[in-house]
Design a protein around this motif. Structure first.
Motif, short mmCIF file in Angstrom:
data_model
loop_
_atom_site.label_atom_id
_atom_site.label_comp_id
_atom_site.label_asym_id
_atom_site.label_seq_id
_atom_site.Cartn_x
_atom_site.Cartn_y
_atom_site.Cartn_z
N SER A 261 0.81 -1.22 0.00
CA SER A 261 0.00 0.00 0.00
C SER A 261 0.84 1.27 0.00
N VAL A 262 2.13 1.17 0.30
CA VAL A 262 2.97 2.36 0.32
C VAL A 262 3.40 2.71 -1.10
N PRO A 263 3.68 3.98 -1.39
CA PRO A 263 3.95 4.40 -2.77
C PRO A 263 5.39 4.20 -3.22
N TYR A 264 6.16 3.42 -2.51
CA TYR A 264 7.56 3.21 -2.86
C TYR A 264 7.92 1.76 -2.54
N ALA A 265 9.04 1.32 -3.09
CA ALA A 265 9.52 -0.05 -2.83
C ALA A 265 11.03 -0.04 -2.83
N PHE A 266 11.62 -0.82 -1.93
CA PHE A 266 13.07 -0.90 -1.83
C PHE A 266 13.58 -2.18 -2.48
N GLY A 267 14.78 -2.10 -2.97
CA GLY A 267 15.42 -3.26 -3.57
C GLY A 267 16.93 -3.07 -3.59
N ARG A 268 17.63 -4.14 -3.81
CA ARG A 268 19.09 -4.09 -3.84
C ARG A 268 19.60 -3.94 -5.27
N GLY A 269 20.60 -3.10 -5.46
CA GLY A 269 21.27 -2.94 -6.72
C GLY A 269 22.77 -3.09 -6.54
N PRO A 270 23.53 -3.02 -7.60
CA PRO A 270 24.99 -3.16 -7.48
C PRO A 270 25.64 -2.08 -6.63
N ASP A 271 24.94 -0.94 -6.51
CA ASP A 271 25.49 0.16 -5.72
C ASP A 271 24.81 0.29 -4.36
N LEU A 273 21.35 -0.15 -1.61
CA LEU A 273 19.90 -0.08 -1.52
C LEU A 273 19.34 0.97 -2.49
N ARG A 274 18.27 0.58 -3.17
CA ARG A 274 17.58 1.49 -4.10
C ARG A 274 16.12 1.61 -3.71
N VAL A 275 15.52 2.71 -4.11
CA VAL A 275 14.09 2.91 -3.89
C VAL A 275 13.44 3.24 -5.23
N SER A 276 12.27 2.69 -5.46
CA SER A 276 11.52 3.00 -6.67
C SER A 276 10.19 3.63 -6.28
N PHE A 277 9.74 4.57 -7.08
CA PHE A 277 8.49 5.28 -6.82
C PHE A 277 8.00 5.88 -8.13
N ALA A 278 6.74 6.28 -8.14
CA ALA A 278 6.15 6.84 -9.36
C ALA A 278 6.40 8.34 -9.44
N CYS A 279 6.77 8.79 -10.62
CA CYS A 279 6.87 10.23 -10.86
C CYS A 279 5.48 10.84 -10.66
N PRO A 280 5.35 11.89 -9.86
CA PRO A 280 4.02 12.46 -9.61
C PRO A 280 3.42 13.17 -10.83
N THR A 281 4.23 13.43 -11.86
CA THR A 281 3.72 14.09 -13.06
C THR A 281 3.23 13.10 -14.11
N CYS A 282 4.11 12.16 -14.52
CA CYS A 282 3.75 11.24 -15.60
C CYS A 282 3.51 9.82 -15.10
#
Length: 309
Positions: A261-271, A273-282
């Motif tokens: 239900s939260v608007p973001y998600a965490f995941g691991r990348g080569p560099d 911790l990463r976070v993904s979320f939706a651009c509020p415009t598009c």
């Protein structure tokens, strides 16, 4: 050859169902905005900085029915930057509010429900939806399934500056109601508010329907909320606190198990911790490294976002 219809949501007394409210189609609406940006690019979207003027859709009882409909249709063709092609508008009894035949030739044939002969103030709204079908047909932009494709059409109509007419056609009282299009009134308000944030526009001054204004304000509140959610730096205190808690959990226990239900998600990348979320415009998904305060540029709409990751 194909045809497209606009939904006619009229009801009166106990014989018709109530108008649906709220945001049941919001995911599809956001996907439609993303698809529009992908298809015509941010520069293409910014070719529509000004909404259709109320005077261009005005239709009085003294106007000739067919000449007036042709005049409004021509104004919509110009507004949507369609090539100058003859649009023939007719009237007949039908279940839907309007329908358009999408042919291979330069002419487009639109038929309106006979009730518009005496309800002329909403002719512009019906034509706006149908002529947007013409635009999407030329662009080759379509969603699978009738429902989602009609939601796409309503969304694009509103986002490109003609859909305020569809919301203004919404009227509701204790005994009857009328709504054109497939979006709820609040969803129309949401898309109009999303457009207003991009072009610094206030469509509320054009509404003649009090119910349309109320629906717009509810949609505007929902759109503004999208622009104040973490990891955006403008997020409120409660949102930032929850984000910090979720980030700590993701650092300690990487992998699935996050609240959907939260608007973001965490995941691991080569560099890290990463976070993904939706651009509020598009509403395109953005993925960035978690490293505190950062300025992010959306790769699709090119909006620059201040984030606190």
């Amino acid at each position: 050859m194909g045809s497209r219809d606009v939904s006619d949501g009229r009801s009166s007394g106990a014989g018709g169902g109530p108008v649906v409210h709220g945001f049941p189609h919001l995911d599809t609406v956001r996907s439609a905005i993303t698809a529009l940006y992908r298809r015509i690019s941010p520069d293409g979207v910014h070719r529509y900085p000004t909404s259709l003027a109320p005077a261009d859709a005005a239709f009085s009882d003294g106007d000739d029915l067919h000449l007036g409909a042709q005049r409004v249709a021509h104004a919509l063709v110009q507004h949507l930057h369609l090539p100058e092609a003859r649009i023939i508008v007719g009237f007949r009894p039908m279940e839907h509010a309007a329908t358009v035949e999408l042919t291979a030739g330069p002419e487009y044939f639109i038929e309106l429900n006979d009730r518009f002969r005496t309800h002329r103030r909403d002719i512009g709204a019906a034509l706006a939806h149908e002529i947007t079908h013409v635009l999407l047909h030329r662009l080759g932009l379509e969603f699978p399934g009738t429902r989602d494709n009609e939601i796409l059409t309503d969304t694009v109509t509103a986002y490109l500056g003609a859909g305020w007419l569809l919301l203004d056609a919404f009227r509701e009282d204790e005994t009857s109601s009328q709504k054109l299009g497939y979006l709820t009134p609040e969803e129309f308000g949401y898309v109009l508010a999303e457009r207003a944030l991009v072009f610094d526009e206030d469509p509320s001054v054009w509404f003649t329907s009090p119910q349309a204004y109320t629906a717009y304000t509810k949609g505007r509140d929902r759109a503004r909320y999208d622009h104040h959610r973490p990891p955006l730096a403008s997020a409120g205190w409660a949102g930032r606190r929850r984000y910090a808690r979720d980030r700590r959990r993701a650092e300690e226990r990487p992998g699935p198990g996050q609240d959907p239900s939260v608007p973001y998600a965490f995941g691991r990348g080569p560099d890290g911790l990463r976070v993904s979320f939706a651009c509020p415009t598009c509403h395109q998904r953005i993925r960035v490294q978690v490293r505190g305060r950062v300025r992010v540029r959306c790769g699709l709409c090119r909006t620059v976002l201040e984030c606190d990751t």
